[in-house]
Design an enzyme around this catalytic site. Structure first.
Site, PDB file in Angstrom:
ATOM      1  N   GLY A   1       0.598  -1.056   0.068  1.00  0.00           N
ATOM      2  CA  GLY A   1       0.029  -0.418   0.144  1.00  0.00           C
ATOM      3  C   GLY A   1       0.993   1.806  -0.024  1.00  0.00           C
ATOM      4  O   GLY A   1       0.710   2.381   0.161  1.00  0.00           O
TER       5      GLY A   1
ATOM      6  N   LEU B   1       1.506   3.505  -1.856  1.00  0.00           N
ATOM      7  CA  LEU B   1       0.794   4.882  -3.042  1.00  0.00           C
ATOM      8  C   LEU B   1       0.371   5.511  -2.211  1.00  0.00           C
ATOM      9  O   LEU B   1      -0.490   5.939  -2.673  1.00  0.00           O
ATOM     10  CB  LEU B   1       0.591   4.118  -4.447  1.00  0.00           C
ATOM     11  CG  LEU B   1       1.760   3.432  -5.229  1.00  0.00           C
ATOM     12  CD1 LEU B   1       1.430   3.407  -6.709  1.00  0.00           C
ATOM     13  CD2 LEU B   1       3.342   4.126  -4.916  1.00  0.00           C
ATOM     14  N   GLY B   2      -0.423   4.818  -1.384  1.00  0.00           N
ATOM     15  CA  GLY B   2      -1.793   5.825  -0.806  1.00  0.00           C
ATOM     16  C   GLY B   2      -1.031   6.271   0.636  1.00  0.00           C
ATOM     17  O   GLY B   2      -0.353   7.333   0.531  1.00  0.00           O
ATOM     18  N   GLN B   3      -2.040   6.668   1.263  1.00  0.00           N
ATOM     19  CA  GLN B   3      -2.350   7.840   1.993  1.00  0.00           C
ATOM     20  C   GLN B   3      -1.170   8.511   3.351  1.00  0.00           C
ATOM     21  O   GLN B   3       0.024   8.722   3.216  1.00  0.00           O
ATOM     22  CB  GLN B   3      -3.379   8.469   3.378  1.00  0.00           C
ATOM     23  CG  GLN B   3      -3.175   9.823   3.126  1.00  0.00           C
ATOM     24  CD  GLN B   3      -4.445   9.620   4.428  1.00  0.00           C
ATOM     25  OE1 GLN B   3      -5.045   8.943   4.546  1.00  0.00           O
ATOM     26  NE2 GLN B   3      -4.588  11.227   5.171  1.00  0.00           N
TER      27      GLN B   3
ATOM     28  N   ASP C   1       0.035  -7.722  -5.908  1.00  0.00           N
ATOM     29  CA  ASP C   1      -1.231  -7.489  -5.274  1.00  0.00           C
ATOM     30  C   ASP C   1      -1.349  -8.294  -3.883  1.00  0.00           C
ATOM     31  O   ASP C   1      -0.934 -10.094  -4.227  1.00  0.00           O
ATOM     32  CB  ASP C   1      -2.237  -8.113  -6.534  1.00  0.00           C
ATOM     33  CG  ASP C   1      -3.750  -8.836  -5.687  1.00  0.00           C
ATOM     34  OD1 ASP C   1      -3.832  -8.853  -4.025  1.00  0.00           O
ATOM     35  OD2 ASP C   1      -4.139  -8.995  -6.515  1.00  0.00           O
TER      36      ASP C   1
ATOM     37  N   TYR D   1     -15.288  -3.438   8.773  1.00  0.00           N
ATOM     38  CA  TYR D   1     -14.214  -2.450   8.718  1.00  0.00           C
ATOM     39  C   TYR D   1     -13.536  -3.023   9.744  1.00  0.00           C
ATOM     40  O   TYR D   1     -12.009  -3.646  10.108  1.00  0.00           O
ATOM     41  CB  TYR D   1     -13.902  -1.189   8.356  1.00  0.00           C
ATOM     42  CG  TYR D   1     -13.013  -0.635   8.076  1.00  0.00           C
ATOM     43  CD1 TYR D   1     -11.699  -0.343   7.901  1.00  0.00           C
ATOM     44  CD2 TYR D   1     -12.641   0.619   9.154  1.00  0.00           C
ATOM     45  CE1 TYR D   1     -10.267  -0.055   7.780  1.00  0.00           C
ATOM     46  CE2 TYR D   1     -11.315   1.932   9.181  1.00  0.00           C
ATOM     47  CZ  TYR D   1     -10.199   0.981   8.313  1.00  0.00           C
ATOM     48  OH  TYR D   1      -8.921   1.588   8.876  1.00  0.00           O
TER      49      TYR D   1
ATOM     50  N   LYS E   1     -10.406  -4.896  11.568  1.00  0.00           N
ATOM     51  CA  LYS E   1      -9.350  -4.556  12.617  1.00  0.00           C
ATOM     52  C   LYS E   1      -9.349  -5.314  13.711  1.00  0.00           C
ATOM     53  O   LYS E   1      -8.032  -5.707  14.219  1.00  0.00           O
ATOM     54  CB  LYS E   1      -9.660  -3.066  12.817  1.00  0.00           C
ATOM     55  CG  LYS E   1      -9.258  -2.825  11.535  1.00  0.00           C
ATOM     56  CD  LYS E   1      -7.774  -3.038  10.413  1.00  0.00           C
ATOM     57  CE  LYS E   1      -7.347  -1.965   9.628  1.00  0.00           C
ATOM     58  NZ  LYS E   1      -6.473  -2.021   8.874  1.00  0.00           N
TER      59      LYS E   1
END
Ligand code: SER
Length: 317
Positions: free
Chosen positions: A9, A11-13, A53, A143, A147
């Protein structure tokens, strides 16, 4: 032994900014970014990029062995809003790769794993204010359920096999470099883009709903602090509470008006309001402070100033 780091991940925030920091600390040749996108030379500061992926278990193993990875920051995940739209995929994406990474660590292929949990684990019927580390967890969102299950897997692999997997329950994260994607706390990022571009914003969260929030610089510092802490100092092997600050959309609008006086805000709550209503307003993070020295630099005022300053440059406004 030289640490070799893989970020999923990337390239995410969070991933973009964490990659930058890890590159400055460990050198780009020791940092491997990964994501779903095709490679483009400007997409990351890491020395290597793998198109990965994370649900592809075989490929995940291959990347880890080929690069002789020691540490994984496993950030690939679906956030709260998007998870409600794709519940079964959210379950698969948010859990299976985590368990597979723990298996690789159990085999001795990895030394350390970081995995983000969230304030979404608390859920309904839990007091709103100053929610402690050890409370009953009752998530009502896909979600949050994923978690909570992930936290228990982390603890299980540590207790049973000594796998060193470390985790933080992030609050909403505010940042300007890479937009947030699909979360309930995303309003606190969008509001700044709209304020700088159009001086107005329609919030999908009600004016008086307070949620715990954190500026990205503090989130990255906390993450690296936790990963650097000596093993023996960690008393929590599910996930550490992190409070940051607590504010409402109205508080944020008032702060923005100090920089952009003409800023206007309207409220049109959508399905994410129910998610926010089931989350705490503020968090007690004293255990993280005691165990590994958690501290913050940014309050709401410093955050708003920094966001607006940087977005004005980024958006050329
Ligand atoms: N920012 C996340 C979300 O809103 C919370 O972990 O989904």
């Amino acid at each position: 032994m030289q640490e070799k780091i893989l970020i999923t991940g990337a390239l995410g925030q969070i991933g973009t900014e964490l990659t930058n920091r890890l590159v400055s600390l460990y050198g780009k040749e020791n940092v491997i970014a990964s994501g779903l996108e095709r490679y483009d030379k400007n997409m990351t500061t890491a020395g290597f990029y793998e198109r990965l992926d994370v649900t592809n278990t075989q490929l995940l193993r291959q990347v880890i062995t080929e690069h002789q990875i020691t540490t994984v920051y496993h950030l690939a995940s679906l956030l709260s809003g998007t998870s409600e739209k794709q519940p079964l995929f959210a379950w698969k994406l948010n859990l299976e790769p985590l368990i597979n990474l723990c298996e690789l660590a159990k085999e001795g292929l990895l030394q350390k794993i970081f995995w983000p949990s969230s304030i979404a684990v608390f859920g309904k019927g839990i007091p709103k204010m100053n929610v402690g580390q050890e409370v009953v967890l009752n998530p009502t969102t896909v979600y949050g359920i994923s978690k909570l299950a992930g936290e228990k897997w982390c603890e299980y692999y540590f207790d049973k096999y000594g796998v060193d997997v470390r985790s933080i329950r992030y609050p909403g994260l505010v940042s300007w470099k890479t937009p947030a994607g699909g979360g309930t706390t995303d309003y606190a990022v969008e509001i700044f883009y709209e304020a700088v571009e159009n001086a107005k914003y329609t919030s999908f969260i009600k004016e008086d709903t307070a949620m715990p929030m954190l500026y990205m610089d503090d989130a990255i510092n906390a993450t690296l602090q936790l990963m650097d802490a000596p093993k023996e100092s960690l008393s929590v092997r599910t996930s550490y509470n992190l409070g940051g600050m607590s504010f409402t959309p109205q508080d944020l609008a008032n702060e923005i008006r100090k920089e952009i006086p003409e800023f206007e805000i309207a409220y049109e709550p959508d399905f994410r309001q129910a998610i926010a209503d089931s989350w705490p307003a503020s968090i007690d993070d004293s255990v993280a402070k005691k165990d590994w020295g958690l501290s913050y630099e940014f309050g709401i005022e410093e955050m708003a100033k920094d966001m607006i300053k940087n977005l004005r440059i980024k958006l050329d406004k």
